[in-house]
Design an enzyme around this catalytic site. Structure first.
Site, short mmCIF file in Angstrom:
data_model
loop_
_atom_site.label_atom_id
_atom_site.label_comp_id
_atom_site.label_asym_id
_atom_site.label_seq_id
_atom_site.Cartn_x
_atom_site.Cartn_y
_atom_site.Cartn_z
N ASP A 300 0.86 -1.17 0.00
CA ASP A 300 0.00 0.00 0.00
C ASP A 300 0.90 1.23 0.00
O ASP A 300 2.12 1.14 0.11
CB ASP A 300 -0.94 -0.02 1.21
CG ASP A 300 -2.26 0.67 0.94
OD1 ASP A 300 -2.27 1.61 0.12
OD2 ASP A 300 -3.27 0.29 1.54
N TYR A 301 0.29 2.39 -0.10
CA TYR A 301 1.00 3.66 -0.29
C TYR A 301 2.03 3.89 0.82
O TYR A 301 1.67 4.09 1.98
CB TYR A 301 -0.04 4.78 -0.32
CG TYR A 301 0.43 6.13 -0.78
CD1 TYR A 301 0.10 6.59 -2.05
CD2 TYR A 301 1.17 6.95 0.04
CE1 TYR A 301 0.50 7.84 -2.48
CE2 TYR A 301 1.59 8.20 -0.38
CZ TYR A 301 1.25 8.64 -1.64
OH TYR A 301 1.65 9.89 -2.07
#
Length: 758
Positions: A300-301
């Site tokens: 994820d980011y």
């Protein structure tokens, strides 16, 4: 002659090698790539420098774009980013809207880099692109996975027309704590329902073949346990038993993989002290070793960089090593892989074989998507429409209408008449704001129609509708309640549009109090005090704890965030043009203090039985029962139905046999009905305690007025599987209770016995 004959053994050997390579490809590569494709990939890997390999594992947001509230990571100017692409240091970009920038970036990759490896463009296509469909939780309320497959496909058609080939969806996390805002992105609290929607959305995004022009790579997320964040607080720690992980949180991911998903996103959270992004037991042990997953894992980011904040890594170099060696193949946005992996490979801390495996997975997926052969597909500057916008808006209206759940309809206040009755529409959600819900990050959507406009168009005379805001979402309006009360007194019926705005649900939108905000609750109480019939139109992205005048309203419609066709869909239901057929995918608790609340709970050693008087020294609250306000699976239509004639055959199921459960459902109303018949089972005694009920099947039936239909379910031993004491799938002989009914409470009850095996 001798020359020709000497060629035959070589030809035979070549054919044999080609056959073996083809068999190997079918067995080992995603979807069985052909030998030519495999050779192309291996040839590329052999020619790549370490930096170019790491480049295929490095994903970034477009240059000079701020993501509000998120770390910016390796932020660059466009020229700097194009230079990195030409150097082969970027595998793809995400959420870069528009064609021109994508074309420049792809041109830099394909024509400007040494090896010409194309970029992949990804995006958060959560519930639509140009056409905004209902949020995923609302679509789950339809109990129609095939409908979600259709909307996912339509989203893919629109997004691929803008050059995107990869979506960071579906979210398949089970969400049992209504405080957690990201429950809006999933299918709710139930494992069985979650599995059906996970698989359907993957099929919808990816289509029958990833190489098609309108196919998008799906990314089930977030692996794993993200929906169990402590306190419902986003990004928070998770502490779950392995059994709960395997029984509740893993199955939707396995269903998504079985449906063909070749990309998985790791989760932000830790589990038992190990952040998911660096959890080798999850990313390698479960995904690779147990499930033989052939796709790649993307963080994820900036989740790899966040290992430092977790206290799991001392610095960026250690964070990169831990995440990569655990099984995270692609780093999103942080830039840590590009910065540190070459040195880690040089030092021997990261084996070249591990690097090559990760690159191989990414390149194989790019090949499956057709990017090597058609790198500019979807990026052409062609005139005219790229998809049938009108058809997609029609699908959005259908999906929105089928997502609405009617929880109450006392004295048949609904459907409304289109003439002769005065209607007061009161509340902060009458207009066009707060219709789309979260994750509408791309411009260009068709302007939605709100409730006011749709209701006016439905009425014989638009003058029959009066609209008063009454209050803001969280603050009162001076004189607002007085104006609302005056409008209610002049009306025959009140539509009270209240609930949450777009900023109250979604990522980083946890709420400690899941009740209606005080300003709106005060408005509801004042309007109800007029004595006029009130129809609540609930705007929400989660289960809410309703109270007072809201919970006791004559009618309640759960309308979620329905997207582009919100107003028309609500009007369709209000005036009876369609029959409400949605059912809750989440339990609505009585009070916020009950959360996390879900129907498939355990009994405890001192259960408070529903039909027994409340006493002390039982598992109960002093100030509330253990029941929900509105149960999982609950919902009403405009025709009443009756369940009876429950049959089970045989009542004793052989170890390798099957049992059929039937019930009769009669439409006793004057209108056609759509009923969601649900099958639940409960294991009376097992070597591991079991939930009081578990959903094992459902059927959505259309039953004409006055007619009877028979619903039938088939159970086999596999349906009785649970995770046993040795953490393996287990089935034990014994007695089981079965219920067939309209929700997770009540229903017709019978029992069966599973006989021992030989």
């Amino acid at each position: 002659m001798s020359v020709r004959s000497s060629r035959f053994p070589r030809l035979a050997l070549a054919l044999l090698l080609l056959s073996l390579l083809s068999a190997c490809a079918t067995r080992q590569s995603p979807g069985g790539l052909d030998p030519v494709s495999l050779t192309r990939i291996e040839s590329l890997i052999a020619r790549m420098t370490v930096e170019e390999k790491v480049g295929q594992l490095s994903l970034y947001a477009p240059a000079a774009v701020d993501t509000v509230g998120n770390p910016q990571g390796a932020r660059q100017s466009e020229e700097e980013q194009l230079a990195e692409i030409r150097a082969g240091r970027v595998t793809g970009l995400f959420n870069n809207e528009g064609l021109e920038g994508k074309r420049r970036a792809q041109q830099a990759a394909v024509k400007g880099s040494r090896l010409g490896i194309p970029l992949i463009f990804g995006a958060d296509i959560i519930h639509g692109f140009r056409t905004v469909f209902p949020v995923p939780l609302a679509e789950a309320a339809s109990w129609e996975p095939a409908l979600a497959e259709r909307t996912a496909h339509a989203s893919a058609v629109e997004a691929t027309a803008d050059g995107f080939r990869w979506t960071f969806a579906p979210m398949v996390d089970i969400a049992r704590d209504a405080r957690w805002g990201r429950g809006i992105e999933g299918a709710g609290e139930d494992v069985y329902l979650g599995r059906q929607f996970a698989a359907a959305r993957v099929r919808g995004f990816q289509g029958p073949e990833l190489g098609r022009a309108d196919a998008m790579l799906a990314t089930p997320k977030h692996f794993a346990g993200y929906g169990a964040a402590e306190g419902g607080l986003d990004y928070n720690a998770v502490d779950l038993s392995e059994r709960t992980l395997r029984e509740v949180y893993f199955p939707p991911f396995r269903a998504a993989i079985d449906a063909g998903a070749l990309s998985i996103m790791s989760a932000f959270n830790e589990i038992g002290g190990i952040p998911s992004n660096a959890n080798r037991a999850l990313l390698t042990g479960v995904l690779r070793d147990e499930w033989d997953y052939q796709g790649f894992v993307v963080s994820d980011y900036t989740a790899d960089e966040e290992l430092i904040a977790h206290g799991f890594a001392a610095d960026g170099r250690e964070a990169a090593r831990r995440a990569f060696m655990a099984g995270t193949d692609v780093s999103m946005q942080s830039g840590l892989y590009m910065k540190y992996l070459p040195g880690l490979v040089a030092s021997g801390e990261v084996p070249m074989s591990r690097l090559d495996d990760a690159v191989r997975r990414v390149l194989r997926v790019k090949q499956r998507l057709g990017l090597f052969d058609h790198p500019f597909r979807g990026l052409e500057d062609t005139p005219g429409p790229r998809f049938d916008a009108a058809a997609h808006q029609g699908l959005a209206r259908e999906a929105a209408g089928r997502a609405i759940v009617m929880l109450r309809n006392d004295n048949d206040v609904l459907p409304l008449q289109k003439s002769g009755k005065r209607i007061a529409l009161i509340g902060p959600f009458a207009g066009t704001e707060d219709l789309f819900g979260p994750w509408r990050i791309f411009p260009g959507q068709q302007a939605p129609m709100g409730i006011e406009q749709a209701v006016r168009q439905s009425l014989a005379s638009p003058d029959l509708l009066t609209v008063v805001r009454g209050s803001n979402v969280e603050t009162p309006i001076p004189g607002g309640i007085d104006a609302a009360v005056a409008a209610a007194r002049e009306a025959d019926v009140v539509l009270l549009s209240i609930g949450e705005n777009e900023q109250m649900s979604g990522e980083a939108r946890s709420r400690s109090d899941i009740e209606i905000p005080d300003a709106q609750q005060a408005l509801a109480e004042a309007v109800a005090a007029t004595g006029k019939p009130v129809v609540v139109l609930l705007r929400n992205g989660r289960a809410l704890a309703l109270r007072g005048a809201v919970r006791n309203a004559r009618a309640i419609l759960v309308t979620w965030f329905l997207g582009s066709q919100t107003g028309p869909a609500i009007a369709d239901v209000l005036f009876g043009d369609i029959n409400p057929s949605g059912r809750l995918p989440v339990s609505f608790p009585q009070t916020p203090g009950q959360v996390p609340y879900y129907y498939a709970h355990k009994r405890t050693g001192r259960p408070q039985l529903a039909d027994a008087p409340a006493t002390f020294y039982k598992a109960r609250y002093l100030d509330a029962t253990n029941d929900p306000a509105f149960a999982f699976g609950q919902g009403l239509g405009y025709a009443r139905v009756r369940y009876d004639a429950l049959e089970i055959s045989p009542a004793r199921m052989d170890w390798n046999g099957k049992t059929t459960v039937r019930a009769r459902i009669t439409n006793t109303g004057q209108r056609d009905a759509e009923e969601v018949a649900q099958l639940y089972i409960g294991n009376r005694a097992a070597s591991v305690t079991r939930p009081v009920r578990e959903l094992k099947g459902f059927r959505k039936l259309r039953i004409p007025a006055g007619q009877t239909a028979t619903v039938e379910f088939t159970l086999t031993r596999a349906d009785l599987t649970f995770i046993g004491q040795q953490m393996t799938p287990t089935v034990e002989p014994g007695q089981f209770d079965l219920w067939v009914g309209p929700s997770a409470t009540g229903g017709l009850r019978t029992s069966m016995t599973l006989a021992p095996g030989d």
